[in-house]
Write an enzyme that holds these catalytic residues in place. Structure first.
Site, PDB file in Angstrom:
ATOM      1  CE  LYS A  22      -1.784   1.668   4.052  1.00 48.76           C
ATOM      2  NZ  LYS A  22      -1.485   3.089   4.238  1.00 48.76           N
ATOM      3  CG  ASP A 117      -3.975  10.316  11.935  1.00 49.96           C
ATOM      4  OD1 ASP A 117      -3.289  10.379  12.968  1.00 49.96           O
ATOM      5  OD2 ASP A 117      -3.547   9.903  10.855  1.00 49.96           O
ATOM      6  CG  ASP A 305       3.142   1.122   9.832  1.00 50.99           C
ATOM      7  OD1 ASP A 305       2.164   1.797   9.549  1.00 50.99           O
ATOM      8  OD2 ASP A 305       4.313   1.513   9.656  1.00 50.99           O
TER       9      ASP A 305
HETATM   10  N1  EPU Z   1       6.623  14.379  11.047  1.00 49.25           N
HETATM   11  C1  EPU Z   1       6.765  15.703  11.368  1.00 49.25           C
HETATM   12  N2  EPU Z   1       6.781  16.615  10.348  1.00 49.25           N
HETATM   13  C2  EPU Z   1       6.646  16.236   9.053  1.00 49.25           C
HETATM   14  C3  EPU Z   1       6.490  14.871   8.721  1.00 49.25           C
HETATM   15  C4  EPU Z   1       6.481  13.944   9.759  1.00 49.25           C
HETATM   16  O1  EPU Z   1       6.894  16.064  12.531  1.00 49.25           O
HETATM   17  O2  EPU Z   1       6.687  17.123   8.175  1.00 49.25           O
HETATM   18  C5  EPU Z   1       6.609  13.367  12.126  1.00 49.25           C
HETATM   19  C6  EPU Z   1       5.280  12.644  12.237  1.00 49.25           C
HETATM   20  O3  EPU Z   1       4.336  13.378  12.972  1.00 49.25           O
HETATM   21  C7  EPU Z   1       5.676  11.360  12.906  1.00 49.25           C
HETATM   22  C8  EPU Z   1       7.053  11.076  12.312  1.00 49.25           C
HETATM   23  O4  EPU Z   1       7.526  12.328  11.825  1.00 49.25           O
HETATM   24  O5  EPU Z   1       5.813  11.541  14.284  1.00 49.25           O
HETATM   25  C9  EPU Z   1       7.065  10.037  11.204  1.00 49.25           C
HETATM   26  O6  EPU Z   1       6.199  10.383  10.153  1.00 49.25           O
HETATM   27  P1  EPU Z   1       6.480   9.983   8.643  1.00 49.25           P
HETATM   28  O7  EPU Z   1       6.461  11.225   7.840  1.00 49.25           O
HETATM   29  O8  EPU Z   1       7.666   9.104   8.554  1.00 49.25           O
HETATM   30  O9  EPU Z   1       5.186   9.113   8.301  1.00 49.25           O
HETATM   31  P2  EPU Z   1       4.200   9.268   7.082  1.00 49.25           P
HETATM   32  O10 EPU Z   1       4.946   9.440   5.818  1.00 49.25           O
HETATM   33  O11 EPU Z   1       3.127  10.236   7.425  1.00 49.25           O
HETATM   34  C10 EPU Z   1       4.225   6.692   6.546  1.00 49.25           C
HETATM   35  C11 EPU Z   1       3.219   5.595   6.381  1.00 49.25           C
HETATM   36  C12 EPU Z   1       2.651   5.203   7.734  1.00 49.25           C
HETATM   37  C13 EPU Z   1       3.782   4.788   8.647  1.00 49.25           C
HETATM   38  C14 EPU Z   1       4.818   5.936   8.751  1.00 49.25           C
HETATM   39  C15 EPU Z   1       6.028   5.612   9.593  1.00 49.25           C
HETATM   40  C16 EPU Z   1       2.263   6.001   4.225  1.00 49.25           C
HETATM   41  C17 EPU Z   1       1.064   6.372   3.431  1.00 49.25           C
HETATM   42  N3  EPU Z   1       2.136   6.045   5.545  1.00 49.25           N
HETATM   43  O12 EPU Z   1       3.525   7.813   7.084  1.00 49.25           O
HETATM   44  O13 EPU Z   1       1.814   4.078   7.501  1.00 49.25           O
HETATM   45  O14 EPU Z   1       3.265   4.500   9.920  1.00 49.25           O
HETATM   46  O15 EPU Z   1       5.268   6.268   7.424  1.00 49.25           O
HETATM   47  O16 EPU Z   1       6.703   4.547   9.058  1.00 49.25           O
HETATM   48  O17 EPU Z   1       3.299   5.671   3.667  1.00 49.25           O
HETATM   49  C18 EPU Z   1      -0.233   2.879   7.526  1.00 49.25           C
HETATM   50  O18 EPU Z   1       0.145   2.266   6.533  1.00 49.25           O
HETATM   51  O19 EPU Z   1      -1.273   2.557   8.146  1.00 49.25           O
HETATM   52  C19 EPU Z   1       0.530   4.025   8.007  1.00 49.25           C
HETATM   53  C20 EPU Z   1       0.021   4.899   8.847  1.00 49.25           C
END
Ligand code: EPU
Length: 416
Positions: A22, A117, A305
C-alpha cells in the site's frame, strides 16, 4: 458499520498470498503526475486507499482503470489541474505526496491541509521545508496550502528526522529540479527504494535510495512506464502475528524477508521460526510465545505499524513485555479495546506494558485505524468466544481480502 466476527481458532496452516505494498503504490500513483502518458502498475492491491488515490488522480483529470487481476492503468494527459481537494485529503492524508510532483511539473499546486488523526498530530513542516529548499514558496488560505515555484533548483536538504512522506515529496520534486539535490537523513524504507526505481525507470537519475543519503541529478523530462510494486511487508507482518497468536505454520507467498529482518529477529526471540523460501517466507509458531521488549524506530528498526500487532502478540505471550513507541505520539486507542478483551495492558506516555494471559475473552470492539483494526482481529484468534470488530472498513483501507485470507488458513472468522 461493517463488522468482522472472529472466534478462538485452532493453529493456522497453509499459504497466504501477500499483495503489493500500500505505502509504495500510493506514492507511485502520485509520481504519475510528473509525466504524461500511459502507466501500467502491476501487483496493485484491491484496497480502499488505492481507490481513494485513484479518485484524487481522476479529480485532477487523469484516467485510472483497474485492468487484469492486480494491474492499474493510469493515463496522464498533458494538462491536469494541480489540486488535491479537501474531500479526498481528509479521507487519506497520504494525498499530501502529490505536492512535490505537482510543484515540480506545473510550478504550482493547491493541496488541502491534512488534519491530525488517531495517531496524534501529523505535521507536514518537513515536507514544506524540503520543498522550500528547492525554491518553492507556500501560502495558506481557507484550509489549503498553495505552492509556487518557477523552476525548482537542486539543493542540499537535511531532514530533521527521516520522515517517509517528507523524503518522498523531496525526492519526487527534485527529479525535475535544475541541478543536483542531496537528501540527507532520508527515510530508508523499502517503499522509498521502490519509488526511486519507478522514477529511474521514468528517466530520473536517483542514487542511494534505501540509504540515508539520496543523490538526485535533475532531468528535463520524464516518460510514463510500467512497474511492479514490491510486496507489502506490513500485510506479511500481520499474518506472522496471526500465526504467532494462534500457533501453527504458514507460508507467505511473495513476502520479502529482506524487508523484515528486524521483525523476524524479534519474532525468533519470542520463539517463532521464520525462514525465507524461494518465493516468500515460512513461519512456525509454538503453542505460546515468550514476551520480549520492543521499541519502534524508523526503518530498518521495528516499524510503528507493527506495534499494535506486537501488543496483540504480547497480550497472549508468556511473561511481561514493554512496547515503546518512538514515531507517533498517539496510536494507543486500540489498547482500550484490547483491555475490553481481557488483555492486561497499561500505557504510560510512549510505553505500553503488556502482561501476557493464556487467552483473551471475546468482546465487541472498534477498529480505530487500519493496523490496529487488523491487530484486534488477530487478538480475537486467541479469545474465548466471539470477538466482533466493528469499523472493518478501516481494515479495507489497507488489506485486500483480509478475512478470506485468514479463513483460508483455518481461522474462524467471518465478515458481514
Ligand atoms: N513528522 C513531522 N513533520 C513532518 C512529517 C512527519 O513532525 O513534516 C513526524 C510525524 O508526525 C511522525 C514522524 O515524523 O511523528 C514520522 O512520520 P512519517 O512522515 O515518517 O510518516 P508518514 O509518511 O506520514 C508513513 C506511512 C505510515 C507509517 C509511517 C512511519 C504512508 C502512506 N504512511 O507515514 O503508515 O506508519 O510512514 O513509518 O506511507 C499505515 O500504513 O497505516 C501508516 C500509517
Amino acid at each position: 458499520m461493517s463488522r468482522i466476527v472472529v472466534r478462538r481458532s485452532a493453529p493456522l496452516a497453509g499459504t497466504v498470498p501477500i499483495g503489493g505494498a500500500k505505502n509504495s503504490v500510493l506514492k507511485l500513483m502520485a509520481a504519475t503526475a510528473l509525466a504524461e502518458g500511459r502507466y501500467v502498475i502491476h501487483n496493485v492491491p484491491n484496497i480502499l486507499d488505492v481507490d481513494c488515490m485513484s479518485e484524487l488522480l481522476c479529480s485532477m483529470g487523469m484516467t485510472v482503470e483497474r485492468t487484469g487481476d492486480h494491474d492499474l492503468t493510469i493515463d496522464r494527459p498533458a494538462d491536469i489541474t494541480p489540486e488535491a481537494p479537501y474531500e479526498i485529503v481528509e479521507r487519506m492524508r497520504a494525498s499530501i505526496v502529490v505536492l512535490g510532483p505537482l510543484l515540480a511539473r506545473f510550478g504550482r499546486a493547491r493541496v488541502a491541509l491534512p488534519g491530525g488523526d488517531d495517531f496524534g498530530p501529523r505535521p507536514i513542516d518537513m515536507h514544506l521545508k524540503g520543498l522550500e529548499q528547492l525554491g518553492a514558496t507556500f501560502s495558506f488560505a481557507h484550509g489549503y496550502i498553495e505552492g509556487q515555484a518557477d523552476r525548482l533548483t537542486g539543493a542540499n536538504i537535511l531532514l530533521e528526522y527521516p520522515s517517509v512522506g517528507a523524503t518522498e515529496n523531496a525526492l519526487m520534486a527534485s527529479v525535475l529540479a535544475k541541478g543536483v539535490t542531496v537528501i540527507d537523513n532520508a527515510a530508508r524504507e523499502p517503499e522509498i527504494a521502490d519509488l526511486a526505481s519507478f522514477l529511474n525507470r521514468m528517466g530520473a537519475q536517483v542514487l542511494g535510495a534505501g540509504s540515508s543519503t539520496i543523490r538526485v541529478e535533475g532531468v528535463d523530462d520524464l516518460t510514463a512506464v510500467e512497474h511492479t510494486v514490491i510486496p507489502d511487508r506490513i500485510e506479511a507482518a500481520t499474518f506472522l502475528a496471526a500465526v504467532g497468536v494462534a500457533g501453527g505454520e504458514l507460508t507467505l507467498q511473495g513476502a520479502r524477508s529482506d524487508h523484515m529482518d528486524m521483525l523476524i529477529e524479534k519474532l525468533a526471540e519470542m520463539g517463532m521460526r521464520v525462514s525465507p523460501t524461494a518465493d516468500g517466507l515460512w513461519a512456525m509458531a509454538p503453542e505460546r510465545l515468550r514476551a520480549v521488549d520492543v521499541a519502534t524506530l524508523p526503518y530498518p528498526g521495528i516499524a510503528t505499524d507493527y506495534k499494535p500487532l506486537f501488543v496483540a502478540l504480547l497480550a497472549v505471550a508468556d511473561g511481561v513485555g514493554i512496547v515503546t513507541e518512538n514515531i507517533f505520539s498517539g496510536r494507543f486507542r486500540y489498547v482500550d479495546e484490547l483491555v475490553r478483551m481481557g488483555a492486561d495492558v497499561r500505557t504510560d506516555a510512549h510505553h505500553v506494558v503488556v502482561r501476557g494471559r493464556a487467552q483473551l475473552s471475546g468482546a465487541p470492539v472498534r477498529a480505530p485505524d487500519i493496523r490496529a483494526g487488523a491487530a484486534l482481529v488477530v487478538a480475537g484468534l486467541r479469545a474465548e468466544g466471539e470477538t466482533e470488530v466493528f469499523g472493518a472498513e478501516h481494515i479495507d483501507r489497507g488489506y485486500e481480502g483480509f478475512v478470506a485470507k485468514l479463513a483460508a488458513v483455518g481461522a474462524d472468522v467471518t465478515r458481514d
